[in-house]
Scaffold this motif. Structure first.
Motif, PDB file in Angstrom:
ATOM      1  N   MET A 206       0.822  -1.213   0.000  1.00  0.00           N
ATOM      2  CA  MET A 206       0.000   0.000   0.000  1.00  0.00           C
ATOM      3  C   MET A 206       0.854   1.261   0.000  1.00  0.00           C
ATOM      4  N   ALA A 207       2.064   1.166   0.576  1.00  0.00           N
ATOM      5  CA  ALA A 207       2.907   2.351   0.714  1.00  0.00           C
ATOM      6  C   ALA A 207       3.300   2.955  -0.625  1.00  0.00           C
ATOM      7  N   SER A 208       3.368   2.132  -1.667  1.00  0.00           N
ATOM      8  CA  SER A 208       3.791   2.627  -2.975  1.00  0.00           C
ATOM      9  C   SER A 208       2.623   3.098  -3.840  1.00  0.00           C
ATOM     10  N   THR A 298      -6.814  16.371   9.777  1.00  0.00           N
ATOM     11  CA  THR A 298      -5.691  15.959  10.617  1.00  0.00           C
ATOM     12  C   THR A 298      -5.870  14.496  11.007  1.00  0.00           C
ATOM     13  N   ILE A 299      -4.902  13.690  10.629  1.00  0.00           N
ATOM     14  CA  ILE A 299      -4.943  12.258  10.932  1.00  0.00           C
ATOM     15  C   ILE A 299      -3.911  11.983  12.025  1.00  0.00           C
ATOM     16  N   THR A 300      -4.365  11.376  13.119  1.00  0.00           N
ATOM     17  CA  THR A 300      -3.501  11.121  14.265  1.00  0.00           C
ATOM     18  C   THR A 300      -3.427   9.618  14.539  1.00  0.00           C
ATOM     19  N   VAL A 301      -2.212   9.116  14.688  1.00  0.00           N
ATOM     20  CA  VAL A 301      -1.988   7.715  15.030  1.00  0.00           C
ATOM     21  C   VAL A 301      -1.544   7.658  16.489  1.00  0.00           C
ATOM     22  N   THR A 302      -2.199   6.788  17.269  1.00  0.00           N
ATOM     23  CA  THR A 302      -1.884   6.674  18.687  1.00  0.00           C
ATOM     24  C   THR A 302      -1.451   5.251  19.026  1.00  0.00           C
ATOM     25  N   ALA A 303      -0.714   5.119  20.114  1.00  0.00           N
ATOM     26  CA  ALA A 303      -0.291   3.804  20.604  1.00  0.00           C
ATOM     27  C   ALA A 303      -0.272   3.827  22.121  1.00  0.00           C
ATOM     28  N   GLN A 304      -0.661   2.708  22.709  1.00  0.00           N
ATOM     29  CA  GLN A 304      -0.563   2.509  24.147  1.00  0.00           C
ATOM     30  C   GLN A 304       0.144   1.175  24.392  1.00  0.00           C
ATOM     31  N   HIS A 305       0.984   1.126  25.393  1.00  0.00           N
ATOM     32  CA  HIS A 305       1.706  -0.083  25.787  1.00  0.00           C
ATOM     33  C   HIS A 305       2.730  -0.534  24.741  1.00  0.00           C
ATOM     34  N   ALA A 306       2.982   0.253  23.715  1.00  0.00           N
ATOM     35  CA  ALA A 306       3.986  -0.108  22.715  1.00  0.00           C
ATOM     36  C   ALA A 306       5.377  -0.009  23.336  1.00  0.00           C
ATOM     37  N   THR A 307       6.228  -0.975  23.014  1.00  0.00           N
ATOM     38  CA  THR A 307       7.600  -0.962  23.537  1.00  0.00           C
ATOM     39  C   THR A 307       8.632  -0.966  22.418  1.00  0.00           C
ATOM     40  N   GLY A 308       8.174  -0.685  21.213  1.00  0.00           N
ATOM     41  CA  GLY A 308       9.060  -0.623  20.063  1.00  0.00           C
ATOM     42  C   GLY A 308       8.423   0.225  18.977  1.00  0.00           C
ATOM     43  N   PRO A 309       9.167   0.541  17.915  1.00  0.00           N
ATOM     44  CA  PRO A 309       8.653   1.416  16.861  1.00  0.00           C
ATOM     45  C   PRO A 309       7.527   0.778  16.061  1.00  0.00           C
ATOM     46  N   TRP A 310       6.748   1.625  15.410  1.00  0.00           N
ATOM     47  CA  TRP A 310       5.675   1.205  14.518  1.00  0.00           C
ATOM     48  C   TRP A 310       5.603   2.187  13.364  1.00  0.00           C
ATOM     49  N   LEU A 311       4.901   1.818  12.307  1.00  0.00           N
ATOM     50  CA  LEU A 311       4.622   2.754  11.223  1.00  0.00           C
ATOM     51  C   LEU A 311       3.149   2.616  10.849  1.00  0.00           C
ATOM     52  N   ALA A 312       2.654   3.621  10.169  1.00  0.00           N
ATOM     53  CA  ALA A 312       1.262   3.601   9.706  1.00  0.00           C
ATOM     54  C   ALA A 312       1.215   4.081   8.265  1.00  0.00           C
ATOM     55  N   GLU A 313       0.379   3.432   7.481  1.00  0.00           N
ATOM     56  CA  GLU A 313       0.153   3.815   6.086  1.00  0.00           C
ATOM     57  C   GLU A 313      -1.220   4.462   6.002  1.00  0.00           C
ATOM     58  N   LEU A 314      -1.245   5.698   5.544  1.00  0.00           N
ATOM     59  CA  LEU A 314      -2.464   6.498   5.563  1.00  0.00           C
ATOM     60  C   LEU A 314      -2.782   6.992   4.164  1.00  0.00           C
ATOM     61  N   ARG A 315      -4.008   6.770   3.745  1.00  0.00           N
ATOM     62  CA  ARG A 315      -4.422   7.272   2.428  1.00  0.00           C
ATOM     63  C   ARG A 315      -5.884   7.705   2.490  1.00  0.00           C
ATOM     64  N   SER A 316      -6.135   8.935   2.117  1.00  0.00           N
ATOM     65  CA  SER A 316      -7.496   9.418   2.011  1.00  0.00           C
ATOM     66  C   SER A 316      -7.787   9.651   0.542  1.00  0.00           C
ATOM     67  N   GLN A 317      -7.948   8.571  -0.161  1.00  0.00           N
ATOM     68  CA  GLN A 317      -8.187   8.665  -1.601  1.00  0.00           C
ATOM     69  C   GLN A 317      -8.777   7.338  -2.078  1.00  0.00           C
ATOM     70  N   TRP A 318      -9.879   7.414  -2.773  1.00  0.00           N
ATOM     71  CA  TRP A 318     -10.532   6.222  -3.278  1.00  0.00           C
ATOM     72  C   TRP A 318      -9.871   5.839  -4.604  1.00  0.00           C
ATOM     73  N   GLN A 319      -9.164   4.732  -4.578  1.00  0.00           N
ATOM     74  CA  GLN A 319      -8.514   4.266  -5.805  1.00  0.00           C
ATOM     75  C   GLN A 319      -9.484   3.426  -6.612  1.00  0.00           C
ATOM     76  N   GLY A 320      -9.514   3.609  -7.915  1.00  0.00           N
ATOM     77  CA  GLY A 320     -10.383   2.775  -8.751  1.00  0.00           C
ATOM     78  C   GLY A 320     -11.696   3.443  -9.062  1.00  0.00           C
TER      79      GLY A 320
END
Length: 320
Positions: A206-208, A298-320
């Motif tokens: 999805m990232a690409s 504004t899109i906000t990503v939250t985490a609780q109890h995480a003990t290591g890194p994370w990433l999020a893929e965000l898209r506000s666009q209808w493909q197709g």
């Protein structure tokens, strides 16, 4: 009342099948109620219930996917019924079933669940494989503190091979295992051992794709919220890729659109997709009905109890 299923452990009494009803997701130490098959006396056994990753109750994992098996019973398929007592501690519940020993691995048993004799409008398929990734969920008229009788009744059988067909009779061979599992608070759930080395989270395909933004957690604090501003266009596709267990979520203009709990280090996180027609932005989330195409959100990503890194893929666009 939203209800949702997990695992169990085996206690052998006189070599006879037993049914377990600990009474709560966190029963007092030393207490475990055992409900034997109909017609046999109730027996009390001494046991200490402590959260232990990997422990089993009968054929089920005691803890799985955020739930804990709190009552489990079994009976021959020929009996067509398993009945157990459930002391309700949480109304977020799942129901699991497992039927080893069927004549064919392609056989599936149809079953229904009743609470105190009242049909619960839940249909369950019992297979010859244990599957605690999913379980039957429903809305049941029970409250915390209730003690109810749950009846699992086999109503038919199917041959799932090929196109599938209804079998004229219910097989006589095999055993039915049935379990009730309650949701466990995240901080009371036994997590697996942390791997010696964690692979860093990696974007997927999805990232690409056009319109996708990849955001990463704060290097110093993985539980610090991360926000980005993006144009809104006909809905969204959001995916969180975690490195560690935790509770992850995504909100748009403060409106929660995704939340999910992760209990392992496999890197699989929650995702959500919403594709809406123009001028109909409230289809997925009514709280966003005022947002229009082209608006900056504004899109906000939250985490609780995480003990290591994370990433999020965000898209506000209808493909197709």
């Amino acid at each position: 009342v939203a209800l949702a299923v997990v695992g169990a452990s085996t206690v052998a009494l006189s070599g006879k099948p037993t049914q377990f009803a600990p009474g709560s997701a966190t029963p007092p130490a030393g207490e475990l109620t055992v409900s034997p098959p109909a017609g046999e006396p109730t027996v009390s056994a001494s046991a200490t219930a402590k959260p232990v990753a990997g422990r089993k109750v009968g054929p089920f994992a005691e803890y799985s996917g955020g739930y804990r098996v709190v009552a489990v019973g079994s009976a021959p398929v020929s009996a067509k019924r398993v009945q157990l007592t459930w002391a309700v501690n949480s109304t977020d519940v799942r129901f699991f079933s497992y039927c080893p020993g069927l004549a064919s691995k392609h056989t599936s048993l149809d079953a229904e669940i009743a609470i105190d004799g009242e049909p619960a409008a839940i249909s369950v398929n019992c297979l010859s494989e244990v599957n605690q990734a999913t379980g039957a969920e429903s809305r049941l008229g029970v409250s915390a503190g209730d003690t109810v009788t749950v009846t699992y009744t086999v109503t038919g059988a199917q041959d799932m091979k090929g196109a599938g067909r209804q079998l004229p009779t219910i097989p006589a061979k095999g055993t039915v295992h049935f379990a009730v599992a309650e949701k466990v608070p995240f901080n009371q759930y036994p997590l697996p051992d942390r791997p010696a080395r964690l692979e860093p989270p990696k974007p997927d395909g999805m990232a690409s794709e056009p319109g996708t933004r990849v955001v990463r957690s704060d290097r110093a604090d993985p539980n610090k919220p991360v926000s980005v501003t993006m144009p809104w266009h006909r809905g969204y596709d959001f995916t969180v890729v975690p490195q560690t267990p935790g509770i992850y979520g995504v909100s748009v203009n403060g409106v929660t659109v995704l939340t999910g709990e992760v209990y392992d280090y496999a890197g699989n996180g929650p995702n959500a997709s919403c594709q809406v027609e123009r001028n109909d932005q409230a289809v997925c989330v009514p709280g966003l009905e005022s947002v229009r195409d082209g608006d900056e959100v504004t899109i906000t990503v939250t985490a609780q109890h995480a003990t290591g890194p994370w990433l999020a893929e965000l898209r506000s666009q209808w493909q197709g």
